[in-house]
Design an enzyme around this catalytic site. Structure first.
Site, short mmCIF file in Angstrom:
data_model
loop_
_atom_site.label_atom_id
_atom_site.label_comp_id
_atom_site.label_asym_id
_atom_site.label_seq_id
_atom_site.Cartn_x
_atom_site.Cartn_y
_atom_site.Cartn_z
N HIS A 7 -2.44 -32.87 17.97
CA HIS A 7 -1.21 -33.58 18.31
C HIS A 7 -0.08 -32.62 18.66
O HIS A 7 1.08 -33.01 18.73
CB HIS A 7 -0.78 -34.48 17.14
CG HIS A 7 -1.79 -35.56 16.86
ND1 HIS A 7 -1.72 -36.80 17.44
CD2 HIS A 7 -2.93 -35.54 16.12
CE1 HIS A 7 -2.75 -37.53 17.03
NE2 HIS A 7 -3.50 -36.77 16.23
N LYS A 17 10.15 -0.90 13.40
CA LYS A 17 10.60 -0.54 12.04
C LYS A 17 11.64 0.58 12.12
O LYS A 17 12.67 0.54 11.44
CB LYS A 17 9.42 -0.02 11.21
CG LYS A 17 8.36 -1.04 10.87
CD LYS A 17 7.31 -0.41 9.97
CE LYS A 17 6.08 -1.28 9.82
NZ LYS A 17 5.00 -0.63 9.11
N LYS A 69 0.84 -1.20 0.00
CA LYS A 69 0.00 0.00 0.00
C LYS A 69 0.88 1.26 0.00
O LYS A 69 0.68 2.17 -0.77
CB LYS A 69 -0.91 -0.04 1.24
CG LYS A 69 -1.86 1.11 1.32
CD LYS A 69 -2.79 0.93 2.51
CE LYS A 69 -3.54 2.22 2.77
NZ LYS A 69 -4.35 2.15 3.97
N GLY A 118 -4.51 -2.18 5.47
CA GLY A 118 -3.67 -3.27 4.96
C GLY A 118 -4.29 -4.64 5.19
O GLY A 118 -4.41 -5.45 4.28
N ARG A 119 -4.69 -4.90 6.42
CA ARG A 119 -5.20 -6.25 6.76
C ARG A 119 -6.62 -6.48 6.24
O ARG A 119 -7.16 -7.57 6.41
CB ARG A 119 -5.09 -6.50 8.26
CG ARG A 119 -5.77 -5.45 9.12
CD ARG A 119 -5.35 -5.58 10.59
NE ARG A 119 -5.83 -4.48 11.42
CZ ARG A 119 -5.21 -3.31 11.56
NH1 ARG A 119 -4.10 -3.06 10.89
NH2 ARG A 119 -5.70 -2.36 12.33
N GLU A 161 10.88 -4.65 4.02
CA GLU A 161 10.95 -6.05 3.58
C GLU A 161 10.57 -6.16 2.09
O GLU A 161 11.26 -6.82 1.30
CB GLU A 161 9.99 -6.93 4.39
CG GLU A 161 10.36 -7.10 5.85
CD GLU A 161 9.77 -6.02 6.75
OE1 GLU A 161 9.46 -4.91 6.25
OE2 GLU A 161 9.62 -6.28 7.95
N GLU A 163 -3.63 -7.24 15.23
CA GLU A 163 -3.22 -5.90 14.79
C GLU A 163 -4.39 -4.93 14.94
O GLU A 163 -4.20 -3.73 15.10
CB GLU A 163 -2.73 -5.94 13.33
CG GLU A 163 -1.87 -4.73 12.97
CD GLU A 163 -1.11 -4.89 11.66
OE1 GLU A 163 0.12 -5.07 11.68
OE2 GLU A 163 -1.76 -4.84 10.60
O1 F6P Z 1 3.72 -3.40 9.68
C1 F6P Z 1 2.35 -3.53 9.59
C2 F6P Z 1 1.82 -3.08 8.28
O2 F6P Z 1 1.73 -1.70 8.26
C3 F6P Z 1 0.49 -3.75 8.02
O3 F6P Z 1 -0.57 -3.12 8.59
C4 F6P Z 1 0.48 -3.80 6.53
O4 F6P Z 1 -0.45 -4.73 6.10
C5 F6P Z 1 1.90 -4.19 6.25
O5 F6P Z 1 2.65 -3.47 7.19
C6 F6P Z 1 2.40 -3.93 4.87
O6 F6P Z 1 2.33 -2.59 4.51
P1 F6P Z 1 2.42 -2.15 2.99
O7 F6P Z 1 1.26 -2.75 2.28
O8 F6P Z 1 2.36 -0.65 3.03
O9 F6P Z 1 3.72 -2.65 2.46
#
Ligand code: F6P
Length: 518
Positions: free
Chosen positions: A374, A483, A197, A257-258, A203, A343
């Site tokens: 298990h 972060k 987003k 995001g979620r 990452e 979250e």
């Molecule tokens: O670190 C959490 C977060 O902000 C989530 O809420 C989000 O889904 C994820 O990182 C990824 O963010 P982006 O879509 O901006 O890369």
């Protein structure tokens, strides 16, 4: 504070009445308990008769929901009010799956036309992708909400996947994730989707750059832009990365995001299962949205699940909830639920900025049944920190071979019975206290439609709980500190320094330096 409400206090007093009550006794005293404590919406049914609650509990919980103005909050969400106050945003993932033609307004602008345009662009891309064999491998690079939703859906809908092509999800900054995904793909036939987003997530950008370098090296040319598409709100950054604007699929700030798998973030889903199945997923979610918006609170599945969760968390004092799908295709569901719930509701401050004096979101853990039995079920049955369970079952199996499915279902039922009834025994090691609450969720069959309903059900359940707890379920300030510190550490220790000394001793030196540099 919510805990000052008379309705809250009434529930506290009411919970004390249950100190010596057994769920099985509630059954013994009420022959129609099952009928009174089940609710359905089309192909999804919830049996909550094995909760430690009675009719009065239900009434008291519904009164709490009314006192917290739940219906009004629900309407504010659906109509685009900026209920995500910390980020000053509307919360409109539901608008992405609406069939309603009435305008949904954000800042006085109807957002439905832009959703339609984005969906049409996605549809054209997906149908072209289906028809051609230009790309046979898809690698989605994204993390958190830009990974988990699409990943869980693709796994869950494996029977609907176009198996002539392969689909991979890369999220972790650990290069192993990317390298293993690229191990067997043909570079010339690989399409990368950069899903972010913000297009700033460390990452995702690190993985995206490494993927681009890998492709350049494998193809022996610099211009590899044809192999990249993006789902993002940050078009400028995606263009800077080298993705052409026509291959950028938009998302908006009113999609969290979620909650974003319903937006262009779901393009990996649409490519894998085809656009028609993707539409069925959205339709399923819409069916649950409509039910949530219109059904009376007492018959409303997300409200029922949400209030049961509040009862268990705040009045019976359980810390956790275990989510156990008895369906191999739903292996990733617990991971997705962890983000969705924790979250959203892992908060300690209410909407007025006050530290709450009651518990909020539970710890979510889970695994697929029967594997969970298990592994960690020992603690659920005999540990000192028992927890309620949501057991999810499908009446029909996609792989109805021999007696597997019957045995699978028997195991699920056995667990809910064991958790409720327990077992007396002269050997203390064999005593099961029982009285562990469970919900049983039954889906007719795992299809795009029922999966859409199920995910929307849990989204709204979490929303209901956020309203009761008076917290903002739509921000995630708690993930930011780590972060920032990761970037600070790289700056302070020096990336080159960290890279040159990769010995354990070197790592210990860094740990010590971080520990003492406070
Ligand atoms: O670190 C959490 C977060 O902000 C989530 O809420 C989000 O889904 C994820 O990182 C990824 O963010 P982006 O879509 O901006 O890369």
């Amino acid at each position: 504070m919510r805990s000052d409400l008379p309705e809250w206090r009434r529930l506290e007093a009411h919970a004390r009445d249950f100190q010596n009550t057994k769920i099985k006794d509630l059954f013994n005293n009420d022959p129609v308990r099952f009928d009174h404590f089940t609710a359905a919406c089309g192909p999804i049914l919830i049996d909550f008769s094995k909760q430690l609650m009675n009719e009065t509990t239900r009434d008291n919980l519904l009164k709490l929901a009314e006192a917290c103005d739940l219906e009004n909050w629900r309407e504010r969400m659906f109509t685009g009010d900026a209920i995500n106050v910390t980020e000053e945003r509307a919360v409109l993932h539901t608008a992405l799956r609406t069939k309603n033609k009435t305008p949904v307004l954000v800042d006085d602008k109807d957002i439905i036309p832009s959703i339609k345009a984005a969906q049409e662009k996605m549809e054209t891309f997906c149908r072209d992708f289906d028809k051609s064999d230009r790309f046979n491998h898809v690698v989605n690079i994204g993390i958190g909400g830009s990974d988990l939703g699409a990943n869980v859906v693709c796994e869950a809908l494996t029977p609907y996947i176009n198996r002539k092509k392969t689909y991979h999800f890369v999220s972790n900054i650990d290069a192993t994730d990317l390298m293993e995904a690229l191990r067997d793909v043909d570079p010339e036939k690989t399409l990368f989707i950069i899903t972010s987003k913000t297009f700033t997530t460390q990452e995702t950008l690190t993985n995206a750059c490494t993927a681009r370098d890998w492709l350049r090296e494998k193809l022996g040319r610099n211009d590899v832009s044809e192999h990249f598409i993006a789902a993002t709100q940050n078009v400028e950054k995606a263009v800077d990365f080298g993705i052409s604007e026509e291959n950028i699929f938009p998302i908006w700030d009113w999609v969290g995001g979620r909650y974003s798998l319903w937006s262009a973030v779901g393009i990996s889903i649409a490519l894998a299962i085809g656009y028609d199945n993707y539409t069925a997923l959205l339709d399923g979610a819409y069916t649950m949205d409509k039910h949530f918006r219109e059904a009376p609170l007492a018959e409303n599945l997300p409200v029922i699940l949400g209030l049961i969760g509040v009862w268990n968390r705040n009045f019976l004092h359980y810390d956790a909830l275990s989510i156990v799908p008895y369906n191999q295709y739903m292996t990733f569901l617990p991971f997705y639920m962890q983000q969705l719930d924790m979250e959203s509701n892992g908060k300690s401050v209410d909407r007025q900025g006050r530290r709450v004096n009651y518990n909020t979101g539970p710890i979510i853990l889970g695994d697929v049944g029967t594997n969970a039995q298990h592994a960690y079920f020992q603690l659920l049955h005999q540990g000192t920190s028992p927890m309620p369970c949501d057991i999810i079952m499908c009446a029909k199996s996609h792989n109805d071979i021999g007696d597997h499915h019957v045995k699978l279902l028997a195991n699920a039922l056995a667990q809910t019975k064991a958790m409720m009834e327990g077992q007396d025994h002269e050997d203390p090691n064999k005593v099961f206290d029982g009285n562990r609450p469970t919900n049983t969720l039954v889906l007719d069959e795992l299809t795009p439609h029922t999966l859409g309903m199920l995910l929307s059900l849990y989204e709204h359940k979490i929303f209901v709980q956020g309203v009761i707890w008076n917290i903002n379920s739509f921000d995630q300030c708690g993930v930011e500190l780590g972060k920032v510190l990761a970037k600070d550490i790289i700056r302070d220790l020096g990336l080159d320094d960290m890279q040159t000394d990769s010995s354990t001793k070197g790592l210990l030196k860094h740990i010590k330096s971080v520990n003492t540099n406070i």
